[in-house]
Design a protein around this motif. Sequence first.
Motif, PDB file in Angstrom:
ATOM      1  N   LEU A 126      82.810  15.966  37.073  1.00 39.02           N
ATOM      2  CA  LEU A 126      82.789  15.681  35.635  1.00 39.02           C
ATOM      3  C   LEU A 126      82.688  16.970  34.824  1.00 39.02           C
ATOM      4  O   LEU A 126      83.384  17.134  33.818  1.00 39.02           O
ATOM      5  CB  LEU A 126      81.631  14.746  35.302  1.00 39.02           C
ATOM      6  CG  LEU A 126      81.770  13.316  35.824  1.00 39.02           C
ATOM      7  CD1 LEU A 126      80.436  12.596  35.787  1.00 39.02           C
ATOM      8  CD2 LEU A 126      82.824  12.560  35.021  1.00 39.02           C
ATOM      9  N   LEU A 127      81.841  17.889  35.250  1.00 38.71           N
ATOM     10  CA  LEU A 127      81.703  19.159  34.537  1.00 38.71           C
ATOM     11  C   LEU A 127      82.983  19.982  34.631  1.00 38.71           C
ATOM     12  O   LEU A 127      83.392  20.615  33.652  1.00 38.71           O
ATOM     13  CB  LEU A 127      80.503  19.950  35.086  1.00 38.71           C
ATOM     14  CG  LEU A 127      79.129  19.315  34.854  1.00 38.71           C
ATOM     15  CD1 LEU A 127      78.046  20.108  35.577  1.00 38.71           C
ATOM     16  CD2 LEU A 127      78.814  19.186  33.370  1.00 38.71           C
ATOM     17  N   MET A 128      83.620  19.957  35.787  1.00 33.92           N
ATOM     18  CA  MET A 128      84.882  20.686  35.954  1.00 33.92           C
ATOM     19  C   MET A 128      85.939  20.148  34.994  1.00 33.92           C
ATOM     20  O   MET A 128      86.609  20.927  34.301  1.00 33.92           O
ATOM     21  CB  MET A 128      85.387  20.565  37.408  1.00 33.92           C
ATOM     22  CG  MET A 128      84.601  21.394  38.404  1.00 33.92           C
ATOM     23  SD  MET A 128      84.987  21.011  40.146  1.00 33.92           S
ATOM     24  CE  MET A 128      86.753  21.312  40.199  1.00 33.92           C
ATOM     25  N   ARG A 129      86.079  18.816  34.952  1.00 30.75           N
ATOM     26  CA  ARG A 129      87.107  18.210  34.091  1.00 30.75           C
ATOM     27  C   ARG A 129      86.779  18.367  32.616  1.00 30.75           C
ATOM     28  O   ARG A 129      87.622  18.761  31.817  1.00 30.75           O
ATOM     29  CB  ARG A 129      87.261  16.728  34.423  1.00 30.75           C
ATOM     30  CG  ARG A 129      88.108  16.450  35.635  1.00 30.75           C
ATOM     31  CD  ARG A 129      88.577  15.000  35.704  1.00 30.75           C
ATOM     32  NE  ARG A 129      87.519  14.030  35.539  1.00 30.75           N
ATOM     33  CZ  ARG A 129      86.814  13.505  36.536  1.00 30.75           C
ATOM     34  NH1 ARG A 129      87.041  13.858  37.772  1.00 30.75           N
ATOM     35  NH2 ARG A 129      85.871  12.612  36.291  1.00 30.75           N
ATOM     36  N   ARG A 130      85.538  18.039  32.266  1.00 29.26           N
ATOM     37  CA  ARG A 130      85.176  18.019  30.835  1.00 29.26           C
ATOM     38  C   ARG A 130      85.229  19.408  30.210  1.00 29.26           C
ATOM     39  O   ARG A 130      85.646  19.567  29.068  1.00 29.26           O
ATOM     40  CB  ARG A 130      83.791  17.411  30.652  1.00 29.26           C
ATOM     41  CG  ARG A 130      83.399  17.303  29.196  1.00 29.26           C
ATOM     42  CD  ARG A 130      82.223  16.375  29.024  1.00 29.26           C
ATOM     43  NE  ARG A 130      81.919  16.211  27.635  1.00 29.26           N
ATOM     44  CZ  ARG A 130      82.393  15.264  26.844  1.00 29.26           C
ATOM     45  NH1 ARG A 130      83.215  14.384  27.325  1.00 29.26           N
ATOM     46  NH2 ARG A 130      82.046  15.184  25.581  1.00 29.26           N
ATOM     47  N   PHE A 131      84.803  20.410  30.965  1.00 30.66           N
ATOM     48  CA  PHE A 131      84.719  21.752  30.392  1.00 30.66           C
ATOM     49  C   PHE A 131      85.753  22.719  30.975  1.00 30.66           C
ATOM     50  O   PHE A 131      85.682  23.917  30.725  1.00 30.66           O
ATOM     51  CB  PHE A 131      83.299  22.303  30.573  1.00 30.66           C
ATOM     52  CG  PHE A 131      82.254  21.430  29.927  1.00 30.66           C
ATOM     53  CD1 PHE A 131      82.273  21.186  28.560  1.00 30.66           C
ATOM     54  CD2 PHE A 131      81.272  20.822  30.682  1.00 30.66           C
ATOM     55  CE1 PHE A 131      81.326  20.370  27.958  1.00 30.66           C
ATOM     56  CE2 PHE A 131      80.311  20.001  30.099  1.00 30.66           C
ATOM     57  CZ  PHE A 131      80.345  19.776  28.719  1.00 30.66           C
ATOM     58  N   GLU A 132      86.700  22.169  31.766  1.00 26.98           N
ATOM     59  CA  GLU A 132      87.784  22.969  32.349  1.00 26.98           C
ATOM     60  C   GLU A 132      87.231  24.172  33.103  1.00 26.98           C
ATOM     61  O   GLU A 132      87.627  25.313  32.859  1.00 26.98           O
ATOM     62  CB  GLU A 132      88.787  23.377  31.269  1.00 26.98           C
ATOM     63  CG  GLU A 132      89.444  22.184  30.598  1.00 26.98           C
ATOM     64  CD  GLU A 132      90.377  22.567  29.460  1.00 26.98           C
ATOM     65  OE1 GLU A 132      90.402  23.750  29.056  1.00 26.98           O
ATOM     66  OE2 GLU A 132      91.064  21.662  28.962  1.00 26.98           O
ATOM     67  N   LEU A 133      86.326  23.890  34.033  1.00 25.35           N
ATOM     68  CA  LEU A 133      85.661  24.936  34.808  1.00 25.35           C
ATOM     69  C   LEU A 133      86.163  24.942  36.239  1.00 25.35           C
ATOM     70  O   LEU A 133      86.447  23.883  36.799  1.00 25.35           O
ATOM     71  CB  LEU A 133      84.149  24.688  34.845  1.00 25.35           C
ATOM     72  CG  LEU A 133      83.397  24.694  33.525  1.00 25.35           C
ATOM     73  CD1 LEU A 133      81.948  24.250  33.736  1.00 25.35           C
ATOM     74  CD2 LEU A 133      83.443  26.072  32.899  1.00 25.35           C
ATOM     75  N   PRO A 134      86.233  26.125  36.849  1.00 28.85           N
ATOM     76  CA  PRO A 134      86.468  26.156  38.291  1.00 28.85           C
ATOM     77  C   PRO A 134      85.238  25.591  39.005  1.00 28.85           C
ATOM     78  O   PRO A 134      84.134  25.547  38.437  1.00 28.85           O
ATOM     79  CB  PRO A 134      86.678  27.637  38.618  1.00 28.85           C
ATOM     80  CG  PRO A 134      86.187  28.391  37.438  1.00 28.85           C
ATOM     81  CD  PRO A 134      86.143  27.450  36.261  1.00 28.85           C
TER      82      PRO A 134
ATOM     83  N   ASP B 291      83.574  11.099  21.643  1.00 28.64           N
ATOM     84  CA  ASP B 291      83.094  11.924  22.747  1.00 28.64           C
ATOM     85  C   ASP B 291      81.841  11.340  23.381  1.00 28.64           C
ATOM     86  O   ASP B 291      81.621  11.479  24.587  1.00 28.64           O
ATOM     87  CB  ASP B 291      82.840  13.362  22.293  1.00 28.64           C
ATOM     88  CG  ASP B 291      84.136  14.147  22.102  1.00 28.64           C
ATOM     89  OD1 ASP B 291      85.163  13.741  22.685  1.00 28.64           O
ATOM     90  OD2 ASP B 291      84.102  15.159  21.392  1.00 28.64           O
ATOM     91  N   ARG B 292      81.001  10.657  22.589  1.00 29.84           N
ATOM     92  CA  ARG B 292      79.826  10.005  23.167  1.00 29.84           C
ATOM     93  C   ARG B 292      80.239   8.865  24.094  1.00 29.84           C
ATOM     94  O   ARG B 292      79.607   8.631  25.115  1.00 29.84           O
ATOM     95  CB  ARG B 292      78.874   9.510  22.074  1.00 29.84           C
ATOM     96  CG  ARG B 292      78.070  10.660  21.469  1.00 29.84           C
ATOM     97  CD  ARG B 292      77.096  10.179  20.421  1.00 29.84           C
ATOM     98  NE  ARG B 292      77.788  10.140  19.150  1.00 29.84           N
ATOM     99  CZ  ARG B 292      77.618   9.221  18.211  1.00 29.84           C
ATOM    100  NH1 ARG B 292      76.771   8.241  18.373  1.00 29.84           N
ATOM    101  NH2 ARG B 292      78.306   9.279  17.088  1.00 29.84           N
ATOM    102  N   VAL B 293      81.332   8.178  23.754  1.00 26.67           N
ATOM    103  CA  VAL B 293      81.862   7.149  24.658  1.00 26.67           C
ATOM    104  C   VAL B 293      82.299   7.818  25.969  1.00 26.67           C
ATOM    105  O   VAL B 293      82.059   7.285  27.052  1.00 26.67           O
ATOM    106  CB  VAL B 293      83.017   6.360  24.004  1.00 26.67           C
ATOM    107  CG1 VAL B 293      83.697   5.448  25.022  1.00 26.67           C
ATOM    108  CG2 VAL B 293      82.494   5.547  22.817  1.00 26.67           C
ATOM    109  N   HIS B 294      82.887   9.004  25.872  1.00 27.49           N
ATOM    110  CA  HIS B 294      83.252   9.749  27.085  1.00 27.49           C
ATOM    111  C   HIS B 294      82.005  10.151  27.873  1.00 27.49           C
ATOM    112  O   HIS B 294      82.027  10.176  29.104  1.00 27.49           O
ATOM    113  CB  HIS B 294      84.109  10.974  26.751  1.00 27.49           C
ATOM    114  CG  HIS B 294      85.457  10.624  26.200  1.00 27.49           C
ATOM    115  ND1 HIS B 294      86.363   9.858  26.885  1.00 27.49           N
ATOM    116  CD2 HIS B 294      86.037  10.939  25.031  1.00 27.49           C
ATOM    117  CE1 HIS B 294      87.454   9.703  26.144  1.00 27.49           C
ATOM    118  NE2 HIS B 294      87.282  10.350  25.019  1.00 27.49           N
TER     119      HIS B 294
END
Length: 157
Positions: A63-71, A107-110
């Motif tokens: 989720l963190l990778m997708r939401r914040f575009e992180l490796p 975004d809160r729904v996300h």
Amino acid sequence: LSHQATPHYIALMFSDLIRRMTAPEPQTLPDPDARLALGALLVRLARTDGDYSTDEIAQIDQLLMRRFELPQADAEALRAQCETLEAEAPDTVRFTRAIKEAVSYEDRVHVIEAMWAVVLADGIRDDEEDSMMRMTVSLLGVTDQDSHRARLKVSAG
């Protein structure tokens, strides 16, 4: 994430974030703080049932990778910071207030979708997690109908 990530720096960062989250009139959180607040909320939810499983940890990382575009390595480092923050942080009400004030309704729904993904990651919906979801949905100001749709969306994969 790697800049100045000394234990002292991280402790100062968390204490500052916690101070701002517990202020009588909390400020809108800047993006890095909103990331930490969201991640810590996901960690808190995953820990609610007393079983912080590898499936839940992997789901939070994804989720963190997708939401914040992180490796992956950066998402894992962010999650580790969120775990520390969650352990030291105030009650869930303050987390959700900080997120509610920093994030649009859509975004809160996300955020609710992300939370359902964590709840469902280990294949078990238990009473503590359901109770935490109901409380958090309400505190984030998201309707029960939107939470239900989010759960169905996540369940459908």
